[in-house]
Design a protein around this motif. Structure first.
Motif, mmCIF file in Angstrom:
data_model
loop_
_atom_site.group_PDB
_atom_site.id
_atom_site.type_symbol
_atom_site.label_atom_id
_atom_site.label_comp_id
_atom_site.label_asym_id
_atom_site.label_seq_id
_atom_site.Cartn_x
_atom_site.Cartn_y
_atom_site.Cartn_z
ATOM 1 N N ARG A 373 69.522 39.091 34.064
ATOM 2 C CA ARG A 373 68.724 38.514 32.977
ATOM 3 C C ARG A 373 67.298 38.213 33.448
ATOM 4 N N GLU A 374 67.190 37.649 34.656
ATOM 5 C CA GLU A 374 65.864 37.290 35.171
ATOM 6 C C GLU A 374 65.026 38.525 35.480
ATOM 7 N N GLY A 375 65.664 39.576 36.018
ATOM 8 C CA GLY A 375 64.934 40.799 36.299
ATOM 9 C C GLY A 375 64.413 41.449 35.034
ATOM 10 N N LEU A 376 65.239 41.503 34.002
ATOM 11 C CA LEU A 376 64.811 42.082 32.726
ATOM 12 C C LEU A 376 63.737 41.223 32.062
ATOM 13 N N GLN A 377 63.845 39.898 32.200
ATOM 14 C CA GLN A 377 62.800 39.027 31.653
ATOM 15 C C GLN A 377 61.470 39.260 32.355
ATOM 16 N N ALA A 378 61.512 39.540 33.653
ATOM 17 C CA ALA A 378 60.277 39.831 34.389
ATOM 18 C C ALA A 378 59.633 41.110 33.880
ATOM 19 N N MET A 379 60.440 42.102 33.496
ATOM 20 C CA MET A 379 59.888 43.328 32.914
ATOM 21 C C MET A 379 59.280 43.036 31.542
ATOM 22 N N LYS A 380 59.984 42.261 30.748
ATOM 23 C CA LYS A 380 59.481 41.928 29.416
ATOM 24 C C LYS A 380 58.137 41.207 29.492
ATOM 25 N N ALA A 381 57.966 40.380 30.514
ATOM 26 C CA ALA A 381 56.714 39.635 30.657
ATOM 27 C C ALA A 381 55.526 40.544 30.944
ATOM 28 N N ARG A 382 55.768 41.764 31.381
ATOM 29 C CA ARG A 382 54.693 42.687 31.714
ATOM 30 C C ARG A 382 54.384 43.652 30.569
ATOM 31 N N LEU A 383 54.996 43.451 29.393
ATOM 32 C CA LEU A 383 54.806 44.349 28.261
ATOM 33 C C LEU A 383 53.711 43.861 27.323
ATOM 34 N N ARG A 384 52.937 44.802 26.819
ATOM 35 C CA ARG A 384 52.033 44.515 25.710
ATOM 36 C C ARG A 384 52.848 44.378 24.417
ATOM 37 N N PRO A 385 52.265 43.842 23.364
ATOM 38 C CA PRO A 385 52.980 43.793 22.081
ATOM 39 C C PRO A 385 53.428 45.192 21.660
ATOM 40 N N GLY A 386 54.679 45.294 21.244
ATOM 41 C CA GLY A 386 55.225 46.591 20.865
ATOM 42 C C GLY A 386 55.697 47.429 22.043
ATOM 43 N N GLY A 387 55.684 46.839 23.238
ATOM 44 C CA GLY A 387 56.069 47.588 24.426
ATOM 45 C C GLY A 387 57.562 47.864 24.497
ATOM 46 N N ARG A 388 57.913 48.805 25.378
ATOM 47 C CA ARG A 388 59.299 49.224 25.551
ATOM 48 C C ARG A 388 59.701 49.152 27.016
ATOM 49 N N VAL A 389 60.979 48.878 27.251
ATOM 50 C CA VAL A 389 61.578 49.014 28.581
ATOM 51 C C VAL A 389 62.621 50.116 28.499
ATOM 52 N N GLU A 402 81.960 49.885 33.088
ATOM 53 C CA GLU A 402 81.719 48.448 33.076
ATOM 54 C C GLU A 402 80.265 48.125 33.360
ATOM 55 N N GLY A 403 79.636 48.884 34.273
ATOM 56 C CA GLY A 403 78.234 48.627 34.583
ATOM 57 C C GLY A 403 77.333 48.842 33.381
ATOM 58 N N LEU A 404 77.598 49.896 32.598
ATOM 59 C CA LEU A 404 76.795 50.165 31.407
ATOM 60 C C LEU A 404 76.973 49.053 30.378
ATOM 61 N N LYS A 405 78.184 48.569 30.219
ATOM 62 C CA LYS A 405 78.418 47.464 29.278
ATOM 63 C C LYS A 405 77.605 46.231 29.673
ATOM 64 N N ARG A 406 77.582 45.922 30.960
ATOM 65 C CA ARG A 406 76.814 44.770 31.434
ATOM 66 C C ARG A 406 75.322 44.960 31.171
ATOM 67 N N LEU A 407 74.835 46.172 31.442
ATOM 68 C CA LEU A 407 73.414 46.444 31.238
ATOM 69 C C LEU A 407 73.037 46.355 29.767
ATOM 70 N N GLU A 408 73.866 46.893 28.902
ATOM 71 C CA GLU A 408 73.599 46.806 27.463
ATOM 72 C C GLU A 408 73.530 45.341 27.012
ATOM 73 N N ALA A 409 74.491 44.553 27.462
ATOM 74 C CA ALA A 409 74.512 43.142 27.067
ATOM 75 C C ALA A 409 73.277 42.406 27.567
ATOM 76 N N GLY A 410 72.848 42.725 28.790
ATOM 77 C CA GLY A 410 71.660 42.090 29.336
ATOM 78 C C GLY A 410 70.400 42.460 28.564
ATOM 79 N N LEU A 411 70.263 43.729 28.188
ATOM 80 C CA LEU A 411 69.093 44.153 27.412
ATOM 81 C C LEU A 411 69.070 43.494 26.037
ATOM 82 N N LEU A 412 70.216 43.409 25.398
ATOM 83 C CA LEU A 412 70.260 42.747 24.089
ATOM 84 C C LEU A 412 69.917 41.266 24.206
ATOM 85 N N ASP A 413 70.389 40.634 25.253
ATOM 86 C CA ASP A 413 70.126 39.215 25.456
ATOM 87 C C ASP A 413 68.635 38.950 25.626
#
Length: 514
Positions: A373-389, A402-413
């Motif tokens: 969650r923290e790693g993905l939040q760090a990526m989000k903080a570097r995005l301009r409005p309308g940006g994508r990860v 199982e790994g893909l399920k975890r990653l999907e849940a983290g991105l949605l969160d």
């Protein structure tokens, strides 16, 4: 007393050399996950403990016990280059945890047990010189531990990045035999100490060298083809190799796992997973100007985005990978590469980007801390409005990894919205390891503008398939990994090993030799 303490220092140094270099020896076959490191550390502690007991027993066996354990330890390590591939290949079927432990026990257990026996034998000699037991143990373990510290730094910073593993471990064997010879002379001046030392050194000079040519079944050919190893170098992240099928493709491998490559005729990507990411960058942000890429690989993705007119910054932890991308894969000078871990770069960098792409792999493993969650939040903080990860991942064709399920849940969160693309497969290929491309951000609407890059002939059909693939929304039911609690590596261990086994089928274990 001084010779005893010097011996303790050198023995401690060799223990850490074997432990760290041994883990690197396991990596091309089992990866670098927490399970593999746990197996190596557990094997080290187990055999050292057995060695302590052995040393206590040998204290009653005369003065030649000390030189004998040194010679056995060194001789066993000198044999490492000759049976490494056999031992590791034989243990693969046992899985990551048991297999890596078994391989470590085979390759390094006996020398570690012998080195464990050294401490009791040295304490005995200190006692014979009049040093009280507790004082002798304190001095010896202090010196031994300092030797371990020195060995750890020496191995990680100097030996592994610059010296082939067969020379690191075989050289440690020569040093141990030399120490055995020294103590044999002190105990018996007439002992033939040079014979085992010369034999050990001779084994080191005869150690099989990595092949320059390997046989491979190329996907585009019906017969076996000779693949040339154009470049091979150890690095802090693994064994970096550049393999080439002359006139067809050139690929970058880390610890034997493909990190991308080019079609030699066009210079475009030979593998579709790189173009999946550039295609999705265009599809979900056609006006993107600034892109941050976490992980360089062969540099093909960065080169494609650069050719599409984007300003590309790459955070890559391994300088050896950057040098290979520049020299062998045409990474242009206009692509800015920062030598830094992706998570560290995100913490320091204050720039904003239209797209952040996570494509970081060390062999078959991705850094788990970039997908919390923290790693993905760090990526989000570097995005301009309308940006994508965007995230490049792997899963089974059924999409139930199982790994893909975890990653999907983290991105949605973190992002609230995410889409998942998986490669098309046949019904009988549901357990095949495939790529999954994930896109996260707000209002994910695909553009109808044509893809501006020109894929290679090899990749074009795969991208054509993606035009007919309907992405599915990311699922929210998976476990969300955090910096404090992440089970991603454990969840993915067997899947990643299955991916790695394909390397051995294509090239054989010899290609992983160093």
């Amino acid at each position: 007393m001084l010779t005893i303490l010097i011996t303790a220092f050198l023995e401690g140094m060799n223990v850490l050399i074997v432990e760290i270099a041994g883990a690197r020896a396991l990596a091309p076959f089992f990866g670098t996950s927490l399970r593999v490191w746990t197996a190596q550390i557990t094997a080290t502690l187990l055999f050292l403990a057995l060695g302590y007991g052995l040393g206590g027993f040998l204290c009653r066996r005369g003065s030649m016990a000390l030189p004998t354990v040194f010679v056995i330890a060194g001789g066993w390590l000198a044999l490492y280059p000759f049976w490494r591939s056999t031992a590791l290949n034989a243990m693969l079927e046992l899985g990551v945890s048991v297999g890596s432990f078994g391989a470590s026990a085979w390759l390094f257990g006996p020398p570690l047990a012998c080195m464990g026996a050294v401490s009791p034998l040295l304490i005995q000699r200190m006692g014979q010189q009049g040093t009280e037991g507790g004082q002798a143990a304190g001095r010896l373990f202090l010196t031994n531990t300092l030797g371990g510290l020195a060995g750890g730094w020496l191995t990680a910073l100097v030996l592994v990045p610059n010296v082939p593993l067969r020379m690191v471990l075989g050289g440690a064997g020569v040093l141990l035999v030399a120490m055995g010879g020294f103590w044999a002379r002190k105990s018996n001046p007439g002992a033939p100490v040079w014979m085992p030392l010369l034999a050990c050194a001779a084994l080191l000079t005869m150690a099989p060298k990595p092949p320059r040519l390997v046989q491979s079944k190329d996907p585009s050919a019906q017969d076996d083809r000779v693949v040339v190893v154009r470049h091979r170098a150890q690095s802090t992240t693994g064994l970096v190799q550049v393999l080439e099928l002359p006139g067809v493709w050139r690929s970058l491998l880390i610890d034997g796992v493909n990190q991308g490559g080019i079609e030699i005729a066009s210079g475009a990507s030979y593998y579709p997973f790189s173009d999946y990411l550039s295609l999705m960058t265009h599809r979900y942000h056609p006006n993107a100007k600034r892109v941050l890429l976490l992980g360089l690989g062969s540099g093909v993705l960065a080169k494609t985005l650069d050719q599409m007119g984007m300003q590309v910054t790459v955070a890559e932890i391994e300088p050896v990978v950057v040098a290979a991308a520049r020299e062998y894969f045409g990474l242009p000078a206009s692509v800015r590469v920062v030598i830094e871990d992706g998570r560290t770069f995100l913490a320091k960098d204050k720039s904003l980007y239209d797209v952040v792409i996570l494509d970081a792999f060390s062999g078959e493993s991705s850094p788990w801390y970039l997908m919390t969650r923290e790693g993905l939040q760090a990526m989000k903080a570097r995005l301009r409005p309308g940006g994508r990860v965007l995230v490049n991942s792997v899963t089974v064709a059924s999409g139930e990894g199982e790994g893909l399920k975890r990653l999907e849940a983290g991105l949605l969160d973190v992002f609230g919205e995410a889409l998942v693309y998986t490669e098309p497969t046949l019904p009988n290929q549901q357990e095949t390891v495939i790529n999954a491309t994930l896109v996260a951000g707000k209002d994910l609407i695909a553009t109808s503008q044509p893809y501006p890059a020109k894929p290679s002939r090899q990749v074009a059909p795969y991208l054509g398939d993606y035009n007919y693939v309907t992405p599915r929304p990311a699922r929210s039911g998976g476990t969300i990994d955090t910096d404090d609690l992440s089970g991603l590596e454990a969840a993915e261990a067997n899947l990643r090993l299955r991916w790695r086994e394909g390397v051995l089928r294509n090239f054989g274990p010899e290609v992983l030799q160093d």
